[in-house]
Motif scaffolding. Sequence first.
Motif, PDB file in Angstrom:
ATOM      1  N   HIS A 203      -4.416  10.390   6.958  1.00 14.12           N
ATOM      2  CA  HIS A 203      -4.614   9.341   5.964  1.00 14.12           C
ATOM      3  C   HIS A 203      -5.090   9.966   4.653  1.00 14.12           C
ATOM      4  CE1 HIS A 203      -4.169   6.079   8.848  1.00 14.12           C
ATOM      5  NE2 HIS A 203      -5.101   6.607   9.608  1.00 14.12           N
ATOM      6  N   ARG A 207      -8.446   6.171  -0.334  1.00 11.52           N
ATOM      7  CA  ARG A 207      -7.422   5.152  -0.118  1.00 11.52           C
ATOM      8  C   ARG A 207      -7.558   4.037  -1.146  1.00 11.52           C
ATOM      9  NH1 ARG A 207      -8.109   1.609   5.320  1.00 11.52           N
ATOM     10  NH2 ARG A 207      -6.252   0.674   4.395  1.00 11.52           N
ATOM     11  N   THR A 208      -6.477   3.336  -1.374  1.00 11.76           N
ATOM     12  CA  THR A 208      -6.477   2.177  -2.257  1.00 11.76           C
ATOM     13  C   THR A 208      -6.529   0.919  -1.408  1.00 11.76           C
ATOM     14  OG1 THR A 208      -5.207   3.354  -3.938  1.00 11.76           O
ATOM     15  CG2 THR A 208      -5.229   0.950  -4.060  1.00 11.76           C
ATOM     16  N   THR A 296      -2.276   3.123   5.319  1.00 10.28           N
ATOM     17  CA  THR A 296      -3.117   3.444   4.162  1.00 10.28           C
ATOM     18  C   THR A 296      -2.274   3.863   2.984  1.00 10.28           C
ATOM     19  OG1 THR A 296      -3.368   5.652   5.090  1.00 10.28           O
ATOM     20  CG2 THR A 296      -5.146   4.096   5.480  1.00 10.28           C
ATOM     21  N   ALA A 297      -2.857   3.683   1.792  1.00 12.00           N
ATOM     22  CA  ALA A 297      -2.214   4.112   0.548  1.00 12.00           C
ATOM     23  C   ALA A 297      -3.284   4.574  -0.426  1.00 12.00           C
ATOM     24  CB  ALA A 297      -1.417   2.964  -0.059  1.00 12.00           C
TER      25      ALA A 297
END
Length: 297
Positions: A203, A207-208, A296-297
């Motif tokens: 990940h 993360r956003t 996740t991003a």
Amino acid sequence: MKGLQTMNVRTKPQSQTYTDLGFEVNPLSELMAAEVVGLDLSQPFDDATREAVYDAFVTYHVLAFRDQQLTKAQQVAFSEQFGPLERHTLSNRGADAFPMVHVVSNLNADGVPSGKLGSREWHTDKSFRPAPSMATILHGIELPPSGGDTCFANMYAAYEALPDAEQAELDGLRVVHSWVLSRANLGRTMSEEEKRDAPDTSHPLVRTHPDTGRKCLFMGIHASYLEGMPVEEGRARIEQLEAHATQERFVYRHQWRPGDVLMWDNRCLLHCADANFDAARYARVLNRTCLRGTPTA
């Protein structure tokens, strides 16, 4: 569902009364967390109530619903109003007709307090899954007269407190989350079946959040090493960040009351249990459900 607000930690939050919906939301700290008073979680929500509760969840990150008495079936029904349930690992699935309800307990096989308390390391639930858990719902069934707190660390605030240069350095790094290695660090050897059930997953370290668009750190005990970096160096960097992120200024401590149901956002928080009670004398039993998140991003 989409949260409509994000709480600025530098602004003192205010209570909100949803007169038409019959409940109120009262902040529990200036950093995060709020109590929800006036709702009966054993009854299904209408659309307006569900949207308002989810908005408060995204805004405050931790919600404490007061004065609840839920069966396992009722907890499952409440949880599923916000999305599909996430399965537990093989070692902590429910053993009865409710496999999605994990009983968090310090009782031994004879029903006697064991003196042991799990989940004492900072973590975010199911971070080793490709789509980590969105939320955890924890219902206090039997609690010590005091202590046994659950602590939360705000990963938005921890990230935003870093210097700009360090934020830029961390953006783009990826971290491998491993259920196997996190259990090994606690002295437990997992079976081959358990390993297949929960393989390692990578990940972003930063993360956003899918609802707010804000960046936050994503780590905890399951975060084992950084990709593209020597393991020891990456591990040291994770530990350094965790020490920063779990300073008292980023932490809310929830002191349980009988009838509390906690719902928290795994996407922007770490949490842990505090062994600040006599676990060999008093029972601490809670029912846990988790909601599936998104990649996740």
